[in-house]
Design a protein around this motif. Structure first.
Motif, PDB file in Angstrom:
ATOM      1  N   LEU A 266       0.841  -1.197   0.000  1.00 36.74           N
ATOM      2  CA  LEU A 266       0.000   0.000   0.000  1.00 36.74           C
ATOM      3  C   LEU A 266       0.875   1.246   0.000  1.00 36.74           C
ATOM      4  O   LEU A 266       2.043   1.194   0.384  1.00 36.74           O
ATOM      5  N   ARG A 267       0.275   2.363  -0.403  1.00 33.49           N
ATOM      6  CA  ARG A 267       0.960   3.649  -0.322  1.00 33.49           C
ATOM      7  C   ARG A 267       0.262   4.505   0.716  1.00 33.49           C
ATOM      8  O   ARG A 267      -0.943   4.379   0.931  1.00 33.49           O
ATOM      9  N   GLY A 268       1.021   5.337   1.396  1.00 30.75           N
ATOM     10  CA  GLY A 268       0.434   6.197   2.404  1.00 30.75           C
ATOM     11  C   GLY A 268       1.325   7.375   2.715  1.00 30.75           C
ATOM     12  O   GLY A 268       2.451   7.475   2.217  1.00 30.75           O
ATOM     13  N   LYS A 269       0.793   8.266   3.558  1.00 25.07           N
ATOM     14  CA  LYS A 269       1.553   9.429   4.005  1.00 25.07           C
ATOM     15  C   LYS A 269       1.715   9.314   5.509  1.00 25.07           C
ATOM     16  O   LYS A 269       0.743   9.363   6.268  1.00 25.07           O
ATOM     17  N   GLN A 276      -1.633   7.746   6.894  1.00 21.98           N
ATOM     18  CA  GLN A 276      -2.931   7.914   6.249  1.00 21.98           C
ATOM     19  C   GLN A 276      -2.938   7.115   4.949  1.00 21.98           C
ATOM     20  O   GLN A 276      -2.054   7.273   4.107  1.00 21.98           O
ATOM     21  N   THR A 277      -3.930   6.217   4.811  1.00 30.02           N
ATOM     22  CA  THR A 277      -4.027   5.351   3.634  1.00 30.02           C
ATOM     23  C   THR A 277      -5.450   5.352   3.096  1.00 30.02           C
ATOM     24  O   THR A 277      -6.347   5.985   3.670  1.00 30.02           O
ATOM     25  N   ASP A 293       5.855   3.336   1.409  1.00 27.45           N
ATOM     26  CA  ASP A 293       5.232   2.084   0.990  1.00 27.45           C
ATOM     27  C   ASP A 293       5.026   1.236   2.231  1.00 27.45           C
ATOM     28  O   ASP A 293       5.863   1.225   3.139  1.00 27.45           O
TER      29      ASP A 293
END
Length: 362
Positions: A266-269, A276-277, A293
């Motif tokens: 997954l990608r997130g900040k 946050q995803t 990642d």
């Protein structure tokens, strides 16, 4: 079947280094230091600065895809290849350039390398030529009892099953009482059921004799089941070392997350210990900041049937003890593993929930 992404999620102890070198044995039996090996006409090094240590009585697996350098590393440790750079210490003694027979290390080859013209017991006795004849016979009989083949000593190798031949090869290697045995994909010629049975026998035998072992394999399940620690290799380098639990739960890269088991990336900040995803705000196993990642294992995702859900089951595989679902979630195809309970047909609308900490990857 849609090609699946991959996932992960667990807890990395704060003191762990990315490569897992905190697991260096307190009393190494064997140490390989910055080994490098190149071959003529090959692009790049087959092995590039590989360092690892094996403790007394420990079983270490060298795990990686074909061509990653694991067998070359094993052959350098065994004395069958000479490293271009680096050194190998055995009980503190430099054995880097000693021939195989001078290293006091046992070796079990992939094809077992049994002598077809010799009986089983004569194969086991072959490495005991320095002992008096009576002692050779007694020791060989003892080893055949240890591997459960005491009644088959007079047979020839071709009269044995693959699993029995593998045990004869192990008995021959153990007969000289080595402190370390090298095993080069020893189960690759066995069928699936026999592989499972034989590998547990081998682990039990090594533990009972106190011999350490280095196992080369490309089979993740085999490494997870057998090894005390795993060194994951890619493109000639060791990319992570740790216990099976740590390697599975805390991969440090997308390669390891994808190679050991199945994962969804997954990608997130990230901000601190949270990220946050598309699945909302999730806790992480360690702090990070900015774009990251994330790896999430299939069993860490909960699947709930919901006609208004945003995801759809697009594939299913029933395996008895569990079920694998491929779920289209926007642009991503996720893989989810659930128990053997309710079965959801292809086309079912679902909601997905991640129910554990996620792991930020390097």
């Amino acid at each position: 079947m849609t090609e699946l992404p991959k996932t992960l999620t667990f807890r990395m102890p704060a003191e762990a280094s990315p490569l897992g070198f905190r697991h260096r044995p307190a009393k190494p039996l064997l140490e390989a230091e910055r080994l490098r090996k190149t071959f003529a006409h090959a692009e790049g090094a087959a092995v590039e600065r590989v360092s690892l240590a094996v403790g007394e009585g420990e079983l270490l697996a060298l795990l990686g895809p074909s061509g990653c350098g694991k067998t070359t590393t094993l052959r350098m440790i065994g004395g069958f290849e000479d490293p271009d750079e680096g050194r190998i210490l055995f009980e503190g003694r430099d054995i880097t350039h000693l021939p195989p027979e001078a290293r006091e290390i046992g070796f079990v080859f992939q094809d077992y390398a049994l002598f077809p013209h010799l009986s089983v017991i004569d194969n086991v006795k072959f490495g005991l030529r320095k002992l008096p004849r009576a002692e050779r016979q007694t020791r060989a009989e003892e080893m055949l009892r240890l591997v459960g083949l005491a009644e088959l000593g007079k047979r020839r190798p071709h009269q044995l099953s693959g699993g029995q031949q593998q045990r004869v090869a192990l008995a021959r290697a153990l007969a000289v009482s080595p402190k370390l045995i090298l095993l080069d994909e020893p189960f690759s010629n066995l069928d699936a059921k026999m592989r499972v049975e034989t590998r547990q026998e081998v682990r039990k035998l090594l533990k009972s004799t106190g011999s350490a072992g280095i196992l080369v394999t490309h089979d993740q399940e085999e490494a997870l089941a057998l090894a005390d620690r795993i060194a994951v290799m890619d493109k000639g380098r060791v990319v992570q070392i740790g216990t099976p639990d740590e390697i599975y739960r805390n991969p440090t890269s997308e390669f390891v997350a994808n190679f050991i088991g199945r994962s969804n990336i997954l990608r997130g900040k990230a901000e601190g210990m949270n990220v946050q995803t598309a699945f909302g705000n999730l806790p992480m196993t360690r702090a990070a900041n900015g774009a990251v990642d994330l790896a999430v294992r299939p069993e860490q995702i909960m699947l709930d049937p919901d006609p208004s859900g945003s995801a759809t089951i697009v594939g299913r595989e029933f395996r008895g003890h569990d079920q694998i679902y491929w779920v289209q979630n926007g642009d991503d195809c996720m893989i989810v593993i659930s128990g053997p309970g309710a079965q959801h047909p292809i086309g079912t609308r679902v909601r997905l929930r991640i129910c554990d900490c996620v792991v930020p990857l390097n």
